[in-house]
Write an enzyme that holds these catalytic residues in place. Structure first.
Site, PDB file in Angstrom:
ATOM      1  N   ASP A  78      84.496  64.839-150.502  1.00 19.28           N
ATOM      2  CA  ASP A  78      83.865  65.623-151.561  1.00 19.28           C
ATOM      3  C   ASP A  78      82.356  65.565-151.374  1.00 19.28           C
ATOM      4  OD1 ASP A  78      83.082  63.141-152.481  1.00 19.28           O
ATOM      5  OD2 ASP A  78      84.478  63.118-154.161  1.00 19.28           O
ATOM      6  N   ASP A 105      94.214  66.187-155.079  1.00 21.50           N
ATOM      7  CA  ASP A 105      93.868  64.780-154.916  1.00 21.50           C
ATOM      8  C   ASP A 105      93.733  64.179-156.302  1.00 21.50           C
ATOM      9  OD1 ASP A 105      90.773  63.794-155.555  1.00 21.50           O
ATOM     10  OD2 ASP A 105      90.964  65.961-155.356  1.00 21.50           O
ATOM     11  N   GLY A 139      85.880  71.282-161.897  1.00 17.78           N
ATOM     12  CA  GLY A 139      85.546  71.318-163.313  1.00 17.78           C
ATOM     13  C   GLY A 139      86.725  71.424-164.243  1.00 17.78           C
ATOM     14  N   GLN A 197      83.455  77.172-160.273  1.00 16.01           N
ATOM     15  CA  GLN A 197      83.119  76.529-161.535  1.00 16.01           C
ATOM     16  C   GLN A 197      83.175  77.576-162.652  1.00 16.01           C
ATOM     17  OE1 GLN A 197      82.932  73.495-162.346  1.00 16.01           O
ATOM     18  NE2 GLN A 197      82.554  72.334-160.466  1.00 16.01           N
TER      19      GLN A 197
END
Length: 376
Positions: free
Chosen positions: A93, A267, A217, A190
């Site tokens: 990430d 994940d 998000g 997002q």
């Protein structure tokens, strides 16, 4: 194995998708669950165990690895694959979420974010370009753009500000990544719980032509029905021929419902974190092994499981390990949980291949609801 990053959609069943990502270090079967190896390790597991359970890829965290031991040091030692003894694909990430949630005295502007380490108070700067540089030093196979993730609930104006900033950072991240045929950088959608902003973000990112798309998000404070509503309207906007990754999600139920809405990759720290705290995931539902009712229960968690941790140790023994604060308890329940998650993903893939995903989704949830009454 391919010398390039490619995604092949093999089968669809409703909105559920079965595919394969191929790249130089291996093939990722989707839908895929990526165990989280935050600081270069999937906690309480050997790398070989993680692989044997069926994981094609794991996740590493830019924020934690840049602080300790440092990206330049990892690069000097051969990259994260060599360092962590995981020769298969790794996704990293961007570090943005951890900067927002863990760091002290952070300051954000158009350039990026400056912050103090939660470990030793040292000051760092993380820009889109530096995030991509760090991920390159780690030598990860799939990288993420730097973005700003706001916790929900939040005002529409705050969500829109963060979304627009994330789009500008997406352009800079993609430019910094450049052309790396065997690797990929994903853009991150997002927009919080606002459908208009989600659509705007997804459309703009699609036009930037990333190799894959993440949905960020979500699972940051909103109810599940809000998350699923946002997914249902976001995934159709994203390109069919590219993978879709829902970041940081989630429970087995979240995964089933998100696959039904077109998500390919997941994940979450939940299976490992829950295992370290005495919570087991099974096909019967969740089992709190610390509960006193297990103190004299000779049965294993699941006698039909292929996983030794699930099959070969009694609930009484597992209960004892946690009461005695023995490390083996956390190791065994983590092993059990990751085995269950990978078994769930294998079941999902098989069901999509055989055009019976909806029946699989319903029967799996009915199994949890029915449960093993004596165990729960």
């Amino acid at each position: 194995m391919s010398e390039r990053f490619t995604f092949t959609l093999l089968k669809s069943d409703g909105m559920a998708r079965r595919g394969e990502i191929t790249m130089p270090r291996g093939t990722i079967r989707t839908p895929a669950f990526m165990p989280v190896g935050t600081a270069g390790t999937v906690k309480a597991m050997y790398p070989g165990q993680v692989r044997e359970l069926g994981a094609d890829i794991i996740l590493g965290n830019t924020y934690h690895l840049m602080l300790r031991p440092g990206a330049e040091r990892v690069a000097k030692l051969g990259g994260l694959h060599t360092f962590a003894n995981w020769p298969h694909p790794i996704l990293t990430d961007s570090g943005g979420f951890q900067v927002m949630s863990l760091s002290q005295l952070r300051k954000m502007d158009e350039r990026g974010v400056t912050f103090q380490s939660h470990i030793d108070g040292r000051r760092y700067e993380l820009t889109p370009e530096r995030s991509v540089e760090i991920q390159g030093l780690l030598d990860s196979d799939i990288q993420m753009q730097l973005d700003e993730c706001v916790a929900l609930p939040a005002s529409e104006s705050e969500i829109e500000r963060a979304m627009q900033l994330s789009l500008r950072w997406a352009e800079r991240s993609k430019a910094a990544f450049g052309d790396q045929p065997g690797k990929a950088i994903f853009g991150i959608v997002q927009g919080g719980d606002n459908e208009r902003l989600r659509a705007q973000s997804a459309t703009a990112l699609r036009e930037m032509d990333f190799k894959g798309y993440s949905i960020g998000g979500l699972a940051v404070g909103e109810p599940q029905d809000v998350m699923l509503r946002i997914l249902a309207m976001t995934t159709p906007i994203l390109p069919t021929e590219k993978p879709r990754y829902l970041m940081g999600v989630g429970t087995p139920d979240d995964i089933l419902e998100s696959v039904a809405r077109g998500v390919d990759m997941f994940d979450c720290v939940m299976p490992t974190r829950a295992g370290r705290h005495g919570l087991a995931f099974t096909r019967f539902g969740k089992v709190n092994i610390k509960n006193a009712r297990h103190a004299e229960d000779h049965r294993p968690l699941d006698e039909a499981s292929d996983c030794p941790a699930s099959r070969d140790y009694s609930r009484a023994y597992l209960h004892h390990l946690f009461k005695a604060n023995e490390t083996l308890g956390a190791m065994l329940l983590t092993w059990n949980n990751l085995a269950y998650y990978q078994s769930l993903m294998a079941g999902i893939r098989a069901a999509i291949d055989e055009a019976r995903f909806e029946a699989f989704r319903i029967s799996t949830k009915e199994g949890w609801a029915r449960g093993d009454i004596a165990a729960l």
